[in-house]
Design a protein around this motif. Structure first.
Motif, PDB file in Angstrom:
ATOM      1  N   GLY A 110       0.798  -1.228   0.000  1.00 56.16           N
ATOM      2  CA  GLY A 110       0.000   0.000   0.000  1.00 56.16           C
ATOM      3  C   GLY A 110       0.827   1.273   0.000  1.00 56.16           C
ATOM      4  N   LEU A 111       2.153   1.103   0.103  1.00 55.49           N
ATOM      5  CA  LEU A 111       3.020   2.283   0.213  1.00 55.49           C
ATOM      6  C   LEU A 111       4.079   2.262  -0.891  1.00 55.49           C
ATOM      7  N   ASP A 112       4.727   3.397  -1.086  1.00 55.81           N
ATOM      8  CA  ASP A 112       5.702   3.531  -2.171  1.00 55.81           C
ATOM      9  C   ASP A 112       6.800   4.484  -1.699  1.00 55.81           C
ATOM     10  N   LEU A 113       7.910   4.488  -2.417  1.00 58.75           N
ATOM     11  CA  LEU A 113       8.949   5.487  -2.149  1.00 58.75           C
ATOM     12  C   LEU A 113       8.643   6.707  -3.010  1.00 58.75           C
ATOM     13  N   GLY A 114       8.666   7.883  -2.420  1.00 60.67           N
ATOM     14  CA  GLY A 114       8.329   9.104  -3.163  1.00 60.67           C
ATOM     15  C   GLY A 114       9.317   9.414  -4.277  1.00 60.67           C
ATOM     16  N   VAL A 115      10.562   8.973  -4.137  1.00 64.60           N
ATOM     17  CA  VAL A 115      11.568   9.219  -5.182  1.00 64.60           C
ATOM     18  C   VAL A 115      11.519   8.084  -6.208  1.00 64.60           C
ATOM     19  N   PHE A 116      11.380   8.474  -7.476  1.00 66.09           N
ATOM     20  CA  PHE A 116      11.213   7.511  -8.561  1.00 66.09           C
ATOM     21  C   PHE A 116      12.169   7.916  -9.680  1.00 66.09           C
ATOM     22  N   ILE A 117      13.217   7.132  -9.889  1.00 67.84           N
ATOM     23  CA  ILE A 117      14.203   7.468 -10.923  1.00 67.84           C
ATOM     24  C   ILE A 117      14.406   6.263 -11.838  1.00 67.84           C
ATOM     25  N   ALA A 118      14.856   6.555 -13.052  1.00 63.64           N
ATOM     26  CA  ALA A 118      14.972   5.483 -14.045  1.00 63.64           C
ATOM     27  C   ALA A 118      15.930   4.383 -13.586  1.00 63.64           C
ATOM     28  N   SER A 119      16.953   4.747 -12.822  1.00 68.75           N
ATOM     29  CA  SER A 119      17.957   3.765 -12.395  1.00 68.75           C
ATOM     30  C   SER A 119      17.589   3.095 -11.070  1.00 68.75           C
ATOM     31  N   ARG A 120      16.290   3.112 -10.720  1.00 74.69           N
ATOM     32  CA  ARG A 120      15.859   2.667  -9.380  1.00 74.69           C
ATOM     33  C   ARG A 120      16.188   1.209  -9.062  1.00 74.69           C
ATOM     34  N   HIS A 121      16.374   0.366 -10.084  1.00 70.89           N
ATOM     35  CA  HIS A 121      16.687  -1.044  -9.819  1.00 70.89           C
ATOM     36  C   HIS A 121      18.147  -1.220  -9.389  1.00 70.89           C
ATOM     37  N   SER A 122      19.021  -0.306  -9.770  1.00 72.87           N
ATOM     38  CA  SER A 122      20.444  -0.391  -9.386  1.00 72.87           C
ATOM     39  C   SER A 122      20.823   0.663  -8.354  1.00 72.87           C
ATOM     40  N   ALA A 123      20.239   1.844  -8.434  1.00 70.72           N
ATOM     41  CA  ALA A 123      20.596   2.929  -7.503  1.00 70.72           C
ATOM     42  C   ALA A 123      20.229   2.504  -6.086  1.00 70.72           C
ATOM     43  N   THR A 124      21.084   2.867  -5.140  1.00 69.55           N
ATOM     44  CA  THR A 124      20.887   2.410  -3.765  1.00 69.55           C
ATOM     45  C   THR A 124      20.562   3.579  -2.828  1.00 69.55           C
ATOM     46  N   VAL A 125      20.043   3.206  -1.664  1.00 77.06           N
ATOM     47  CA  VAL A 125      19.620   4.206  -0.688  1.00 77.06           C
ATOM     48  C   VAL A 125      20.779   5.131  -0.305  1.00 77.06           C
ATOM     49  N   GLY A 126      21.949   4.559  -0.032  1.00 73.09           N
ATOM     50  CA  GLY A 126      23.077   5.391   0.390  1.00 73.09           C
ATOM     51  C   GLY A 126      23.468   6.404  -0.672  1.00 73.09           C
ATOM     52  N   GLY A 127      23.582   5.939  -1.901  1.00 77.66           N
ATOM     53  CA  GLY A 127      23.965   6.837  -2.995  1.00 77.66           C
ATOM     54  C   GLY A 127      22.884   7.870  -3.280  1.00 77.66           C
ATOM     55  N   ALA A 128      21.625   7.437  -3.207  1.00 81.34           N
ATOM     56  CA  ALA A 128      20.524   8.367  -3.508  1.00 81.34           C
ATOM     57  C   ALA A 128      20.432   9.461  -2.451  1.00 81.34           C
ATOM     58  N   VAL A 129      20.704   9.101  -1.182  1.00 82.96           N
ATOM     59  CA  VAL A 129      20.719  10.138  -0.138  1.00 82.96           C
ATOM     60  C   VAL A 129      21.950  11.027  -0.330  1.00 82.96           C
ATOM     61  N   ALA A 130      23.100  10.404  -0.568  1.00 87.34           N
ATOM     62  CA  ALA A 130      24.349  11.177  -0.690  1.00 87.34           C
ATOM     63  C   ALA A 130      24.289  12.178  -1.842  1.00 87.34           C
TER      64      ALA A 130
END
Ligand code: MLT
Ligand code: ZN
Length: 454
Positions: free
Chosen positions: A126-146
């Motif tokens: 029922g929930l989702d991550l608000g950030v949606f990017i094309a590389s979402r299958h490879s991009a990771t939480v640490g890099g996306a925050v950094a």
């Protein structure tokens, strides 16, 4: 320099993570180049810790030895900020892949730095991550925050920083800071999670994050509207932001990019006859289809409600990062300007590039409601070569953007690509403050030393 690390230090690294997770030679090579191939370096070792305490022990060893470190997540960055361009050790966070249970009361989840954004998005039906990017299958939480990643839904949910409710990180001396309780209201001192978001690995190594999730869209509708140019696209997007209650995305691209994708990737054109420019809108919830139809009026439009139709329409936008790559190695410039100047930017930037390099190819697309434009430039034959080139294209685009009161990095970061142009948009006093902050977090200057000038 590669090969320069003492054998005793390599043994100490191996004692922390196990010999299988200290990679050297050919095994390390893949970590030294970014996914575009535009940034290639070399490294004496790739370290693959399996937990926060191992990150802390490795950083303490590097601090003692005076060894510089480049933290690396999914290696999907676009500005060379996650690869060892000066012979640094690579600290891969890929094995920090623990995804906690979703907290149903808070609608939050704790994720290790190595968890992919898609895994976070899939954590709860029922929930989702608000950030949606094309590389979402490879991009990771640490890099996306950094990098404070943005993407296709920033107009509704903000960038990665806006999803952060807590962070765990390791400072360059090996000390661990953690504030992961997820409180929405918490005025107990400096908001260092927010500071680490967008710090590009220069202040600390992010090992985990507490993320706010958002309600998953219901009954999404996607539409591509044909327009005569950036002016019409911008006016329609502005109306959509005000009039379409469930709006999630407002994306811009042009026929020039579609032509390349049709010719080289077999993409099906969304509208016939084609139009010079396009606005992709996505909305969800009650009344979404009616709202979008009213906005499109009698303009040419393609509408998708089912998953396959929507995916076909989204491909027209999401595949744009590939388009310029079919005619050369593109410089990927990511800029933003105040809303009222976006039409000028989108209309004039190709001419600005042509003044610097008449043979250059320019493909533009982006997130129109955020004032963000991606300017992909393939230099003319005389200057062709791997990015970055001789700097004249960046000089031209970034100076133009600065003259419009804009930013030379909207969402990709400064990295190695843009460091020398930072003074165009950040004053001496601001850069001096950056340097003082950096010295406070990382006094020896060992974390990503060539990203953001010191
Ligand atoms: C996008 O909006 O497609 C991304 O920022 C990636 C890119 O521009 O290459
Ligand atoms: Zn983008």
């Amino acid at each position: 320099m590669p090969g320069d690390l003492p054998a005793s230090l390599l043994r100490q690294f191996a004692a922390v993570v196990g010999p299988a997770h200290v990679l050297t030679g050919d095994a390390a090579a893949g970590y030294a180049v970014d996914w575009t191939g535009g940034f290639a370096g070399s490294t004496p070792a790739v370290l693959r810790p399996g937990g926060t305490e191992q990150v802390a022990a490795l950083l303490a060893l590097c601090a003692d030895a005076g060894v510089a470190v480049v933290p690396q997540g999914g290696n999907t960055g676009l500005v060379g900020g996650g690869v060892p361009l000066h012979g640094e050790v690579v600290l891969s966070l890929a094995r920090l892949d623990r995804l906690g249970p979703v907290d149903p009361d808070a609608g939050q989840v704790s994720a290790g730095a190595g968890v992919s954004l898609q895994q976070v998005a899939d954590a709860d039906p029922g929930l989702d991550l608000g950030v949606f990017i094309a590389s979402r299958h490879s991009a990771t939480v640490g890099g996306a925050v950094a990098t404070n990643a943005g993407g296709l839904r920033v107009l509704r949910y903000g960038p990665m920083r806006a999803q952060l409710r807590g962070i765990e990180a390791v400072l360059s001396d090996g000390s661990v800071v953690s504030h992961m309780s997820g409180l929405v209201k918490d005025n107990t001192g400096y908001d260092y999670p927010s500071l680490l978001a967008g710090s590009e690995g220069t202040l600390a190594v992010i090992t985990g994050a507490r993320l706010q999730l958002v309600p998953r869209m219901t009954d999404p509708v996607t539409v591509i509207i044909g327009a005569d140019g950036p002016g019409e696209v911008h006016a329609l997007a502005r109306r959509a932001v005000r009039e379409v209650g469930g709006l999630q995305s407002a994306e811009f691209f042009t026929q020039a990019g579609l032509d390349l994708l049709a010719e080289h990737a077999g993409l099906t054109l969304p509208l016939r006859p084609p139009t010079p420019a396009y606005l992709l809108l996505e909305s969800a919830g009650p009344g979404a289809a009616e709202d979008l139809a009213e906005l499109a009026g009698d303009r040419p439009a393609a509408v998708g409600t089912g998953a396959a139709e929507r995916a076909r329409l989204w491909a027209c936008r999401e595949r744009h990062p590939e388009a310029a790559g079919f005619v050369g190695v593109p410089l990927k410039l990511d800029v933003s300007v105040p809303a009222a100047r976006w039409v000028r930017l989108a209309s004039e930037v190709a001419g600005v590039v042509a003044d610097a390099d008449p043979g250059a190819r320019v493909i533009i697309y982006g997130h129109v409601a955020d004032g963000n434009l991606h300017v992909n430039v393939v230099p003319g034959a005389a200057t062709a070569g791997p990015a970055p080139g001789d700097g004249r294209h960046e000089d031209a685009v970034f100076s133009f953007v600065a003259s419009l009161g804009g930013s030379i990095s909207a969402e990709h970061g400064i990295g190695a690509l843009k460091a020398r142009w930072l003074p165009l948009v950040r004053s001496d006093a601001e850069r001096a403050l950056f340097a003082r902050l950096r010295a406070a977090f990382d006094p020896a200057g060992l974390l990503n030393p060539y990203v953001l000038p010191r």
